[in-house]
Design an enzyme around this catalytic site. Sequence first.
Site, PDB file in Angstrom:
ATOM      1  N   HIS A   1     -39.829 -13.930  10.678  1.00  0.00           N
ATOM      2  CA  HIS A   1     -38.530 -13.475  11.156  1.00  0.00           C
ATOM      3  C   HIS A   1     -37.439 -14.515  10.868  1.00  0.00           C
ATOM      4  CE1 HIS A   1     -36.221 -10.773  13.750  1.00  0.00           C
ATOM      5  NE2 HIS A   1     -35.621 -11.846  14.215  1.00  0.00           N
TER       6      HIS A   1
ATOM      7  N   HIS B   1     -33.953  -4.528  15.464  1.00  0.00           N
ATOM      8  CA  HIS B   1     -34.608  -4.867  16.719  1.00  0.00           C
ATOM      9  C   HIS B   1     -35.729  -3.858  16.936  1.00  0.00           C
ATOM     10  CE1 HIS B   1     -33.480  -7.608  20.292  1.00  0.00           C
ATOM     11  NE2 HIS B   1     -33.794  -8.304  19.239  1.00  0.00           N
TER      12      HIS B   1
END
Lengths: 229, 732
Positions: B48, B94
């Site tokens: 990430h 998200h």
Amino acid sequence: MKAAVIVFPGSNCDRDIEVALTQSMGRPPLMVWHRDDSFPSVDLIVVPGGFSYGDYLRAGAMAANSPAMAETKRRADAGVAVLGICNGFQILAESRLLPGVLMRNATLRFICRDVHLRVEESRPPFTGNYRKGQVIRIPIAHHDGNYFADHETLARIEGEGRVAFRYTDQCGKPTARANPNGSSANIAGIVNEAGNVLGMMPHPERLADQALSGTDGRAMFDGLVEAFG
Amino acid sequence: MAAEVPPPPEIATSHGLTAEEYANVLEILGREPNLTELGIFSVMWSEHCSYKSSRKWLRRLPTEAPWVICGPGENAGVIDIGDGLAAVFKMESHNHPSFIEPYQGAATGVGGILRDVFTMGARPVANLNALRFGSPSHPKTRHLVSGVVAGIGGYGNCVGVPTVGGSCDFDESYDGNILVNAMTVGIAAKDRIFYAKATGVGNPVVYVGSKTGRDGIHGATMASAEFDQEADAKRPTVQVGDPFTEKLLIEACLELMAEDAIIGIQDMGAAGLTSSSFEMASKGGVGVELDLDRVPVREEAMTAYEIMLSESQERMLMVLKPGKEDIARRIFEKWELDFAIIGRLTDSGRMVLRHNGKTVADLPINPLVDAAPVYHRPRGPAQPRPVVEPGDVAPPEDVMESLKALLGTADLCSKRWIWEQYDHMVMADTVAQPGGDAAIVRIHGSHRGLALTTDCTPRYCGADAATGAAQAVAEAWRNLTAVGARPLAITDNLNFGNPERPEIMGQFADAVEGMGEACLALDFPVVSGNVSFYNETNGKGILPTPVIGGVGLIDDLARTATLALSAVGQSLVLVGATTGHLGCSAYLKEIEGRGDGAPPPVDLACERRNGDFVRAEIVAGRITICHDLSDGGLLVAVAEMALAGGIGATLSVPDGAPAAHAWLFGEDQARYLMATDDAEGLVERAGAALVPVAVIGTTGGESLTVTGSGTISLAQLSESHEGWLPAYMGDA
């Protein structure tokens, strides 16, 4: 006309009303921080939309207890015009400047869309520029706009002609389908007994500009300027 | 050499570090890391934060144009929009948190992307999103739709930034991994852009915003692994958002930015204080000393490990010019936000953390940032599919019934139920609301505007990632063009499965190449973006979903187009060539129940020629009604225009067209539909521009008619189109 806009932490329509008022007044209103309990004398105080104090606890509940609202209340009692839009209406209800409460929408969801309103009374300073019975198009954007008051209060408001706007269809009929949030008697806005305090859920400041596909809201601000010179 | 790498201790493995990565940690430090240090390595080197699988490919995307002020690598991309202003924008996913806790996951997604934009000095003016859910029949889908939409609205509505557009599709490949991609667009003075670069030894490092709690610890690591049956157990790693504090943070930061006080600023997003401090220090080539005892905390006895890895929301880190501490403190106190000087910049090149009077971490900054692994993962080959010819698909029994059915499918139905839960008008500059080809937001106080869109057709990408990704770029470009905007740049959100599988890596690499070609051909560079891998559950990945967020500029808001028909007796003119491409179409999927075939080819030269012609017509004020043709093809586009304006139309299949159903429902690219009083002039000008056009019908009436195929009333179409989503969500 001189106007003031109260700004709370979490207000988010303060700039929109500032722009709309400036357009009608030819000069900007005074922006008053929520902590100010003294500000220059004005003809109109606007309590704008948004999520004052995050609407935590209850929409409008904390803002109603701010220093600027205490001063607004004193001036309203003295006859100064006060306009509460959306969260501003919730704050005025929480401040007891207007009767009734604004509960969660009947759908339990936030609703943002254009609605039709019937102007119930043509009366300065707020609605003098509209005709009685005129149907206008104004957007709503709220989660807690479901107006409620007990039978006695409702009867009094209706009897005294204090309903300013009602949700209707485009022909002016206050049908259940045209009621976006479950409000008693399709009420979208009311005034106090003296007629100098108006609370309304719809946002006239959002439709006061031809570039935004409508100007039905502008007549209210132009009317205020005419009323106060 | 892998064989020589000793197995890492259990604690490193549980932090997601591979044996090679752990060996690298030992080499950088020359000793064993303590727990805090290990936690820092783990998040900094997570997929990430480090883009370790994707970086190699992302470098190939075109990122430059004369109007690009700042490309990828900062908090958001920045482009010049004239009049001394810049548009600042980015999209971010998200996905993982939203699947586990849909309301908070989606809400904090919006909060995070807003911070990426205002941290650069821009006032956010619009939010958009791209949502992908599982099959409507999956038992979790309804709950996820409800929670995600409420979360996006709950956050955006409160901060007072309008949510003006988005897209929402359904497919069973997202059953276990929904996609929630949020985009924010802001406007800043071009010469007042703030960057995440810490400079000036001795300068104060300041923490502002909310207090730090134990929420979200290891969120970045969670987003870097697949889900299994235990996904729900990860709920504690989802952060909780407070949009009220975010609103205060926006106002306080913008107020401080108007002073000459900030050297560098960065929001604390994924990996919180760790990644913000390391990234700022690394960009500025300085060291940092932080005293963690000064970090405002909301819980007692938090450890250094927890403080450094917390992903509590609504926090920012900044480096101030010396002597500006008091001005800054006054502003943040006015907005009732925490303000703490937590450290200083040093010349050591190291991150030194102190807690309870002891040094709890001492790490070299650049080696840690620069040594973030880059993987050259194996790339599986693409498997091209055969083209479906019009003759391979049987004609429908009833064309108009098929249209009605298509308009009432989960993908093509009206998404009003969703966007009416978003305040799309606050700030009073929303000129074109959701539901059109692109949203239009006026640049405050001017007659100019930004056009905004998000696009991706995952079923094309699943069939052919390169073509599908190029199509996504082209469609974003076309949507901006269809409202009359000049497309300027994109942000992307690349959502894929597990990159350790060659098949997924192949999809990713193909998609990046396809995007790159389209961006180059359309002069539409990538200025920011986000990669989300591991959208996979129990070894089953999502359809490759490279979402494109496009931004375009409108020089005169009086010269734009909308899709709503507005007059009767106008000619409908189709721009672009129609071969009747049914492979991978909505028609094939929904009516025939088939997902086969190659997606429609994307001819970028033709795309550009047709689009430039359309835009010139709109900008000249000759065309005010225009619609991009996409899912469902021509007939769905006509129906959408008719429903939006409440005016019907009659069409005839021209001579020489492919089979009627292929002409009506095929999804050939680079096409637009316009309504005009002057078809003759339009046809003539198109001829001169070598753009194929055909007059295919006229507007009028209260129904839609295809000569020889039948008629259907707008009321029936509307019922199907508007009815599906409310009925599905249980409030018809």
